[in-house]
Design a protein around this motif. Structure first.
Motif, PDB file in Angstrom:
ATOM      1  N   ASP A   1     -40.726   3.849  -7.371  1.00 42.45           N
ATOM      2  CA  ASP A   1     -41.138   3.630  -5.990  1.00 42.45           C
ATOM      3  C   ASP A   1     -42.229   4.621  -5.583  1.00 42.45           C
ATOM      4  O   ASP A   1     -43.200   4.258  -4.914  1.00 42.45           O
ATOM      5  N   THR A   2     -42.068   5.870  -6.016  1.00 43.33           N
ATOM      6  CA  THR A   2     -43.087   6.889  -5.740  1.00 43.33           C
ATOM      7  C   THR A   2     -44.403   6.528  -6.415  1.00 43.33           C
ATOM      8  O   THR A   2     -45.484   6.656  -5.822  1.00 43.33           O
ATOM      9  N   HIS A   3     -44.309   6.076  -7.659  1.00 38.09           N
ATOM     10  CA  HIS A   3     -45.516   5.689  -8.391  1.00 38.09           C
ATOM     11  C   HIS A   3     -46.180   4.485  -7.738  1.00 38.09           C
ATOM     12  O   HIS A   3     -47.412   4.397  -7.672  1.00 38.09           O
ATOM     13  N   LYS A   4     -45.390   3.557  -7.226  1.00 35.42           N
ATOM     14  CA  LYS A   4     -45.928   2.383  -6.547  1.00 35.42           C
ATOM     15  C   LYS A   4     -46.775   2.789  -5.346  1.00 35.42           C
ATOM     16  O   LYS A   4     -47.872   2.247  -5.134  1.00 35.42           O
ATOM     17  N   VAL A   5     -46.293   3.744  -4.576  1.00 29.99           N
ATOM     18  CA  VAL A   5     -47.035   4.209  -3.401  1.00 29.99           C
ATOM     19  C   VAL A   5     -48.355   4.851  -3.829  1.00 29.99           C
ATOM     20  O   VAL A   5     -49.418   4.596  -3.235  1.00 29.99           O
ATOM     21  N   ARG A   6     -48.316   5.670  -4.887  1.00 34.44           N
ATOM     22  CA  ARG A   6     -49.542   6.317  -5.372  1.00 34.44           C
ATOM     23  C   ARG A   6     -50.543   5.271  -5.872  1.00 34.44           C
ATOM     24  O   ARG A   6     -51.751   5.395  -5.650  1.00 34.44           O
ATOM     25  N   LEU A   7     -50.030   4.255  -6.562  1.00 32.58           N
ATOM     26  CA  LEU A   7     -50.901   3.182  -7.042  1.00 32.58           C
ATOM     27  C   LEU A   7     -51.578   2.466  -5.880  1.00 32.58           C
ATOM     28  O   LEU A   7     -52.777   2.159  -5.920  1.00 32.58           O
ATOM     29  N   GLU A   8     -50.795   2.187  -4.847  1.00 33.22           N
ATOM     30  CA  GLU A   8     -51.345   1.482  -3.690  1.00 33.22           C
ATOM     31  C   GLU A   8     -52.464   2.285  -3.049  1.00 33.22           C
ATOM     32  O   GLU A   8     -53.528   1.750  -2.728  1.00 33.22           O
ATOM     33  N   TRP A   9     -52.251   3.584  -2.890  1.00 34.07           N
ATOM     34  CA  TRP A   9     -53.298   4.443  -2.319  1.00 34.07           C
ATOM     35  C   TRP A   9     -54.552   4.417  -3.187  1.00 34.07           C
ATOM     36  O   TRP A   9     -55.669   4.329  -2.680  1.00 34.07           O
TER      37      TRP A   9
END
Length: 588
Positions: free
Chosen positions: A489-497
């Motif tokens: 989930d943390t990686h998903k947020v970083r990817l989105e940014w």
């Protein structure tokens, strides 16, 4: 991850924190490290600068207002983990976060707060505080977590301040491994940091260029380029380092280039050559100005020339297959790959844009071609009317990028372990369930029944501090499915940014004609994302064929990803030999 010997270290046991710093430096700056392990594109101060740039682009009508909210959210998240920023910013966190997260805050109010924070996080202040905290940590507690965070932010800061990553890497290898100095204690960190003096020096660059430059001497001179048929008198002593190869070449000399290192000086000089090339192409199309990749870079005294090789194209900063393996993959692809006509055309068009990016030397063109290649693959028929284009792109890409994330990380760890001690690691993998090494390693790390094997691996890597720190991270990650879910989930947020940053940068290039200084790093990330999507589609459309169209491919991966997250989020589930591979790596 590469281990370099510590033959010039007098007291390695007393310098564990400094050794970890040196090893982190090596990995973060290595051209072929995974994007997760490369230096960060942004830190809190640079994010504030990016937010102000985004505001100005919104006011100019180049990008839409909702883009600002994502940058502000990233600033808030970055500040939470940034010890340097927390030491410098005097505003109460709650006060500015409330403004950034309030959709009713005016752009004027947001801009004023950003300017206040950026003033406190300006380059000089941030760098000094970052150095202070690094010194305190390396000479004191030597916490791996703190050193890792501070090293990442320091490298990002140096890049922000005008140092090239190649120069930082060169200085690090010389200081810690190959130079004449000795490392006597952890206090050596002070001497290393002192090498990054912020005073710019004047440089001179000498290129061998096409004789066509001789015909536009007056224009070139106005840009700052002097053209000579022979090496000028003040540089004649260095002609042997860069002799003309034929009568079809002349010298282009760019003087008084202000830069903090020779790699940045070369980049600035070459930008002038590219400008000349662009201007001539406005009036002449058949032939383009050209130059040889190697050049001479000299400091202001003109006495210390260094031959500068053509920098590595950011498109090539990725792990590539050997030609034999690539040939086998190509043959298999031609025999098995099958998509319906429209989807096949879409796939080939995307692949052609990928190739155009590979062939280009222009960072702006590379990013634009990569972005179009990605965007052209994404099915438009699945886009809802109330969803923006960039939101649809993000939602479509995330399942591809996050589904195989842990597999890529663990495969990378397997390679690092085998490179360190192949005999010991291969021995540890015996009698462990799993078809692949990454499945075996995950079980060894997570399951109590393999504790003895885990202990033997830990003992074998105890002197390689960065590798041991990485192994400890995976022990924590694989402690439970819940930890894996949180990490994804943390990686998903970083990817989105990051995807949104690429999109904003693409818009800035198109509408204002300028490219932010972090563009090359974004090229590396975009290329990685595109390769992951293309590889996944090839696999799904090859034997045994699962999909017949690109749209089916995106939907299949989306559904698999949802199922994967659903399995991970089941309350009370624990890892065991039966579910380990599927819960950690999923089915795609």
């Amino acid at each position: 991850m590469k281990y370099r010997t510590l033959h010039k270290w007098d007291d390695p046991d007393g310098c564990r924190g400094l050794i970890l710093f040196a090893q982190l430096l090596e990995e973060l700056l290595f051209d072929y490290s995974m994007d997760t392990y490369k230096s960060s594109v942004m830190q809190t101060g640079t994010l504030c600068y990016e937010a102000l740039l985004t505001l100005s682009e919104i006011e100019a009508g180049n990008i839409k207002a909702p883009n600002l909210g994502h940058v502000l959210a990233e600033i808030c998240a970055s500040y939470e983990k940034d010890d340097v920023a927390q030491n410098l910013v005097t505003l109460n966190r709650a006060s500015f976060v409330a403004i950034f997260k309030n959709p009713k805050s005016s752009h004027g109010e947001i801009k004023t707060v950003l300017e206040i924070i950026l003033r406190e996080l300006e380059y000089d202040r941030y760098k000094i505080e970052n150095e202070k905290l690094l010194i305190a940590e390396i000479e004191g507690a030597q916490s791996a977590v703190a050193i890792r965070k501070l090293t990442r932010s320091y490298l990002t800061t140096l890049s922000w301040g005008g140092f090239s990553q190649k120069y930082i890497q060169e200085i690090g290898q010389d200081f810690f491994h190959y130079g004449q100095n000795r490392i006597g204690s952890s206090a050596a960190i002070r001497d290393f940091l002192a090498k990054f003096n912020d005073a710019s020096k004047e440089h001179t660059a000498v290129f061998r260029v096409d004789s066509a430059f001789d015909e536009i001497q007056s224009t070139a001179k106005k840009i700052g380029i002097d053209i000579y048929r022979d090496m000028p008198d003040d540089l004649i002593a260095h002609q042997r380092l860069l002799p003309l190869a034929s009568s079809g070449e002349v010298y282009a000399v760019i003087r008084k280039i202000p830069a903090k290192d020779r790699f940045v000086a070369r980049e600035s000089a070459e930008a002038k050559l590219k400008l000349s090339q662009t201007l001539l192409n406005l009036f002449h199309h058949k032939n383009s100005l050209s130059w040889i990749g190697d050049c001479l870079i000299l400091d202001g005294d003109l006495k210390t020339p260094q031959l500068s090789r053509k920098p590595l194209n950011p498109m090539l900063k990725c792990v590539d297959r050997k030609i034999g393996v690539a040939g086998f993959k190509l043959e298999k692809f031609v025999q098995e790959f099958s998509l319906e006509n429209d989807s096949f055309s879409k796939f080939i068009r995307s692949s052609l844009l990928h190739t155009m990016a590979l062939d280009s030397d222009s960072g702006e063109n590379q990013l634009l071609n990569l972005w179009i290649s990605l965007e052209s693959l994404i099915p438009s028929e699945t886009k809802a009317d109330d969803v923006s284009n960039i939101e649809h792109i993000v939602n479509s890409l995330l399942p591809f990028l996050n589904m195989g994330y842990l597999r890529r990380l663990v495969n990378n760890l397997v390679k690092d372990l085998l490179r360190w001690d192949r005999k010991e690691i291969t021995k540890a993998f015996r009698d462990v369930e799993g078809a692949k090494f990454h499945e075996k390693l995950a079980r060894i790390i997570a399951l109590d029944e393999y504790r003895a094997k885990r202990d033997s691996i830990e003992k074998s890597i105890e002197d390689f501090y960065l590798l041991r720190d990485r192994f400890d991270y995976f022990k924590s990650l694989f402690a439970s499915p819940e930890n894996v879910f949180v990490a994804l989930d943390t990686h998903k947020v970083r990817l989105e940014w990051q995807i949104r940053r690429i999109y904003r940068t693409r818009n800035i290039i198109v509408h204002s004609g300028t490219a932010p200084r972090f563009t090359n790093q974004l090229i590396e990330h975009t290329h990685d994302y595109l390769d992951i999507v293309l590889d996944s589609l090839v696999r799904l459309a090859s034997s045994p064929q699962i999909i017949e169209s690109v749209g089916q491919g995106f939907k299949y991966v989306e559904l698999q990803y949802k199922s994967y997250l659903s399995q991970l989020s089941v309350r009370g589930v624990a890892f065991d030999n039966k579910n380990m591979s599927e819960l950690v790596f999923g089915k795609v």
